[in-house]
Design a protein around this motif. Structure first.
Motif, PDB file in Angstrom:
ATOM      1  N   LEU A   1       0.817  -1.210   0.000  1.00  0.00           N
ATOM      2  CA  LEU A   1       0.000   0.000   0.000  1.00  0.00           C
ATOM      3  C   LEU A   1       0.851   1.259   0.000  1.00  0.00           C
ATOM      4  CD1 LEU A   1      -0.282   1.559   3.036  1.00  0.00           C
ATOM      5  CD2 LEU A   1      -1.421  -0.596   3.548  1.00  0.00           C
ATOM      6  N   GLN A   2       0.254   2.314  -0.539  1.00  0.00           N
ATOM      7  CA  GLN A   2       0.846   3.639  -0.513  1.00  0.00           C
ATOM      8  C   GLN A   2      -0.234   4.620  -0.088  1.00  0.00           C
ATOM      9  OE1 GLN A   2       1.834   5.262  -4.362  1.00  0.00           O
ATOM     10  NE2 GLN A   2       0.526   3.808  -5.448  1.00  0.00           N
ATOM     11  N   HIS A   3       0.090   5.432   0.886  1.00  0.00           N
ATOM     12  CA  HIS A   3      -0.896   6.343   1.459  1.00  0.00           C
ATOM     13  C   HIS A   3      -0.191   7.660   1.733  1.00  0.00           C
ATOM     14  CE1 HIS A   3      -4.677   6.437   4.279  1.00  0.00           C
ATOM     15  NE2 HIS A   3      -4.803   7.199   3.221  1.00  0.00           N
ATOM     16  N   GLY A   4      -0.604   8.715   1.054  1.00  0.00           N
ATOM     17  CA  GLY A   4       0.084   9.982   1.250  1.00  0.00           C
ATOM     18  C   GLY A   4      -0.706  11.186   0.799  1.00  0.00           C
ATOM     19  N   PHE A   5      -0.560  12.269   1.559  1.00  0.00           N
ATOM     20  CA  PHE A   5      -1.140  13.571   1.242  1.00  0.00           C
ATOM     21  C   PHE A   5      -0.152  14.643   1.685  1.00  0.00           C
ATOM     22  CE2 PHE A   5      -4.552  10.638   2.316  1.00  0.00           C
ATOM     23  CZ  PHE A   5      -5.382  10.740   1.210  1.00  0.00           C
ATOM     24  N   ARG A   6      -0.287  15.835   1.169  1.00  0.00           N
ATOM     25  CA  ARG A   6       0.586  16.937   1.580  1.00  0.00           C
ATOM     26  C   ARG A   6       0.120  17.460   2.944  1.00  0.00           C
ATOM     27  NH1 ARG A   6       3.941  18.845  -2.461  1.00  0.00           N
ATOM     28  NH2 ARG A   6       3.524  17.985  -4.547  1.00  0.00           N
ATOM     29  N   LEU A   7       0.584  16.796   3.976  1.00  0.00           N
ATOM     30  CA  LEU A   7       0.157  17.110   5.342  1.00  0.00           C
ATOM     31  C   LEU A   7       1.313  17.526   6.245  1.00  0.00           C
ATOM     32  CD1 LEU A   7      -2.229  14.052   5.944  1.00  0.00           C
ATOM     33  CD2 LEU A   7      -2.913  16.398   5.431  1.00  0.00           C
ATOM     34  N   ALA A   8       2.526  17.536   5.724  1.00  0.00           N
ATOM     35  CA  ALA A   8       3.700  17.720   6.574  1.00  0.00           C
ATOM     36  C   ALA A   8       3.716  19.064   7.296  1.00  0.00           C
ATOM     37  CB  ALA A   8       4.974  17.560   5.749  1.00  0.00           C
ATOM     38  N   ASN A   9       3.021  20.066   6.743  1.00  0.00           N
ATOM     39  CA  ASN A   9       2.998  21.378   7.380  1.00  0.00           C
ATOM     40  C   ASN A   9       1.734  21.607   8.206  1.00  0.00           C
ATOM     41  OD1 ASN A   9       5.511  22.200   6.279  1.00  0.00           O
ATOM     42  ND2 ASN A   9       4.513  22.707   4.341  1.00  0.00           N
ATOM     43  N   GLU A  10       0.836  20.627   8.208  1.00  0.00           N
ATOM     44  CA  GLU A  10      -0.347  20.737   9.063  1.00  0.00           C
ATOM     45  C   GLU A  10       0.072  20.595  10.527  1.00  0.00           C
ATOM     46  OE1 GLU A  10      -3.710  21.148   8.367  1.00  0.00           O
ATOM     47  OE2 GLU A  10      -3.080  21.645   6.316  1.00  0.00           O
ATOM     48  N   GLU A  11      -0.411  21.500  11.375  1.00  0.00           N
ATOM     49  CA  GLU A  11       0.047  21.528  12.760  1.00  0.00           C
ATOM     50  C   GLU A  11      -0.219  20.213  13.477  1.00  0.00           C
ATOM     51  OE1 GLU A  11       0.115  24.774  16.403  1.00  0.00           O
ATOM     52  OE2 GLU A  11      -1.686  24.596  15.160  1.00  0.00           O
ATOM     53  N   ARG A  12      -1.360  19.588  13.193  1.00  0.00           N
ATOM     54  CA  ARG A  12      -1.700  18.344  13.888  1.00  0.00           C
ATOM     55  C   ARG A  12      -0.722  17.223  13.554  1.00  0.00           C
ATOM     56  NH1 ARG A  12      -5.257  17.737   9.356  1.00  0.00           N
ATOM     57  NH2 ARG A  12      -5.026  15.646   8.448  1.00  0.00           N
ATOM     58  N   VAL A  13      -0.051  17.325  12.400  1.00  0.00           N
ATOM     59  CA  VAL A  13       0.924  16.321  11.984  1.00  0.00           C
ATOM     60  C   VAL A  13       2.340  16.744  12.361  1.00  0.00           C
ATOM     61  CG1 VAL A  13       1.968  15.147   9.983  1.00  0.00           C
ATOM     62  CG2 VAL A  13      -0.504  15.493  10.087  1.00  0.00           C
ATOM     63  N   ALA A  14       2.633  18.035  12.234  1.00  0.00           N
ATOM     64  CA  ALA A  14       4.007  18.510  12.378  1.00  0.00           C
ATOM     65  C   ALA A  14       4.428  18.775  13.809  1.00  0.00           C
ATOM     66  CB  ALA A  14       4.188  19.785  11.550  1.00  0.00           C
ATOM     67  N   SER A  15       3.473  19.013  14.708  1.00  0.00           N
ATOM     68  CA  SER A  15       3.808  19.452  16.056  1.00  0.00           C
ATOM     69  C   SER A  15       3.923  18.290  17.036  1.00  0.00           C
ATOM     70  CB  SER A  15       2.741  20.435  16.559  1.00  0.00           C
ATOM     71  OG  SER A  15       2.925  20.723  17.925  1.00  0.00           O
ATOM     72  N   ARG A  16       5.060  18.197  17.697  1.00  0.00           N
ATOM     73  CA  ARG A  16       5.237  17.169  18.727  1.00  0.00           C
ATOM     74  C   ARG A  16       4.309  17.416  19.907  1.00  0.00           C
ATOM     75  NH1 ARG A  16       8.772  13.306  20.263  1.00  0.00           N
ATOM     76  NH2 ARG A  16       9.987  13.606  18.376  1.00  0.00           N
ATOM     77  N   ALA A  17       4.094  18.679  20.256  1.00  0.00           N
ATOM     78  CA  ALA A  17       3.234  19.009  21.391  1.00  0.00           C
ATOM     79  C   ALA A  17       1.796  18.573  21.158  1.00  0.00           C
ATOM     80  CB  ALA A  17       3.287  20.514  21.662  1.00  0.00           C
ATOM     81  N   LEU A  18       1.378  18.492  19.892  1.00  0.00           N
ATOM     82  CA  LEU A  18       0.012  18.076  19.569  1.00  0.00           C
ATOM     83  C   LEU A  18      -0.076  16.581  19.265  1.00  0.00           C
ATOM     84  CD1 LEU A  18      -1.219  21.058  17.341  1.00  0.00           C
ATOM     85  CD2 LEU A  18      -1.488  20.717  19.802  1.00  0.00           C
ATOM     86  N   GLY A  19       0.991  15.850  19.546  1.00  0.00           N
ATOM     87  CA  GLY A  19       0.989  14.416  19.256  1.00  0.00           C
ATOM     88  C   GLY A  19       1.106  14.134  17.773  1.00  0.00           C
ATOM     89  N   GLY A  20       1.787  15.035  17.058  1.00  0.00           N
ATOM     90  CA  GLY A  20       1.893  14.924  15.610  1.00  0.00           C
ATOM     91  C   GLY A  20       2.698  13.713  15.158  1.00  0.00           C
ATOM     92  N   SER A  21       2.332  13.183  13.985  1.00  0.00           N
ATOM     93  CA  SER A  21       3.000  12.011  13.419  1.00  0.00           C
ATOM     94  C   SER A  21       2.211  11.582  12.201  1.00  0.00           C
ATOM     95  CB  SER A  21       3.048  10.864  14.434  1.00  0.00           C
ATOM     96  OG  SER A  21       3.253   9.618  13.797  1.00  0.00           O
ATOM     97  N   ILE A  22       2.861  11.421  11.074  1.00  0.00           N
ATOM     98  CA  ILE A  22       2.150  10.931   9.893  1.00  0.00           C
ATOM     99  C   ILE A  22       1.713   9.482  10.103  1.00  0.00           C
ATOM    100  CG2 ILE A  22       4.127  10.067   8.555  1.00  0.00           C
ATOM    101  CD1 ILE A  22       1.082  12.081   7.236  1.00  0.00           C
ATOM    102  N   THR A  23       2.464   8.742  10.912  1.00  0.00           N
ATOM    103  CA  THR A  23       2.081   7.363  11.211  1.00  0.00           C
ATOM    104  C   THR A  23       0.784   7.320  11.998  1.00  0.00           C
ATOM    105  OG1 THR A  23       4.408   6.686  11.231  1.00  0.00           O
ATOM    106  CG2 THR A  23       2.828   5.191  12.244  1.00  0.00           C
TER     107      THR A  23
END
Length: 259
Positions: free
Chosen positions: A155-177
């Motif tokens: 499988l391949q799963h991807g969107f341009r989300l790297a700059n979204e705060e919910r994904v990028a921020s460690r304080a918000l529990g961010g993680s593409i996984t």
């Protein structure tokens, strides 16, 4: 005898909880009623209640947990607060549907499921893809031996989300996984019916906060059965999975995130 409504409480007045409330309203002949909403910011809860014609709104989650007329709570807070809010609701005897991911760690999740069992209440992670008609059809095909014994899921799963705060921020529990990679994990469990015996990471790209924005991994289920995944927040991919069996293969579309 006429059945009563199932009264919902909504924990957090945000976009994801708005989507959930809207979805409940589309169920024909529904006996699901949204009775109350709570948020750490009282005015947000009040505005959310007014917009959705919800009778009650609370400043904070404690008050929601004490509302005796609320049967079940949908928890749509930011990731780091799932554990505490779910735990509070379970302690107060509420059934809970929690947005993904349920928790940020295994021990927290195990504690919550144990607590739900002790309290005799229902706890579920909101893995929406499991409720798609396509998954019911996939189950029928797999049980009917349409493609034989499954040996591989790619499988391949991807969107341009790297700059979204919910994904990028460690304080918000961010993680593409944690954001979209969980769909790969649940598909492996769905297809193979068990947890992997080994996880083989093959590459992870981190941002400045050392949060993963792209990852590749292999899940080994034993007996020469594997799931191979590419998960990324850097590019938009085809977002599909190929399930390969000894007699054929099935292509499955993966969930699309709405930004």
């Amino acid at each position: 005898m006429q059945s009563q409504n199932l009264n919902w409480g909504i924990a957090a007045a945000g976009r994801v909880t708005q989507d959930f409330v809207t979805a409940l309203g589309t169920i024909p002949n529904s006996r699901h009623a949204v009775l109350a909403v709570a948020d750490v910011e009282g005015p947000r809860a009040q505005e959310f209640a007014q917009r959705n014609q919800i009778p009650r709104h609370y400043d904070g989650f404690e008050a929601l947990s004490l509302d005796k007329e609320v049967d079940v709570v949908y928890v749509g807070t930011l990731n780091p607060f799932h554990y505490a809010v779910v735990r509070l609701m379970l302690i107060r005897g509420k059934h809970v549907l929690c947005e993904t991911p349920l928790c940020l760690g295994l021990e927290q999740a195990q504690e919550l499921y144990k607590l739900a069992e002790q309290r005799g209440v229902f706890l579920m992670e909101g893995m929406w893809s499991r409720c798609f008609p396509s998954y019911e059809r996939l189950r029928e095909l797999l049980l009917g031996d349409a493609i034989g014994e499954v040996k591989l899921v790619k499988l391949q799963h991807g969107f341009r989300l790297a700059n979204e705060e919910r994904v990028a921020s460690r304080a918000l529990g961010g993680s593409i996984t944690l954001d979209i990679g969980i769909y790969a994990l649940q598909l492996g469990q769905f297809v193979f019916g068990s947890a992997p015996v080994k996880i083989i990471p093959s590459g992870t790209q981190l941002n400045a906060e050392r949060v993963d924005v792209q990852t590749e991994f292999i899940l080994d289920y034993g007996d020469n059965r594997r799931l191979i995944a590419l998960i990324t927040g850097l590019e938009t991919l085809e977002n599909d999975a190929i399930i390969v069996g000894t007699k054929g293969e099935i292509k499955v579309r993966l969930p699309h995130k709405q930004l």
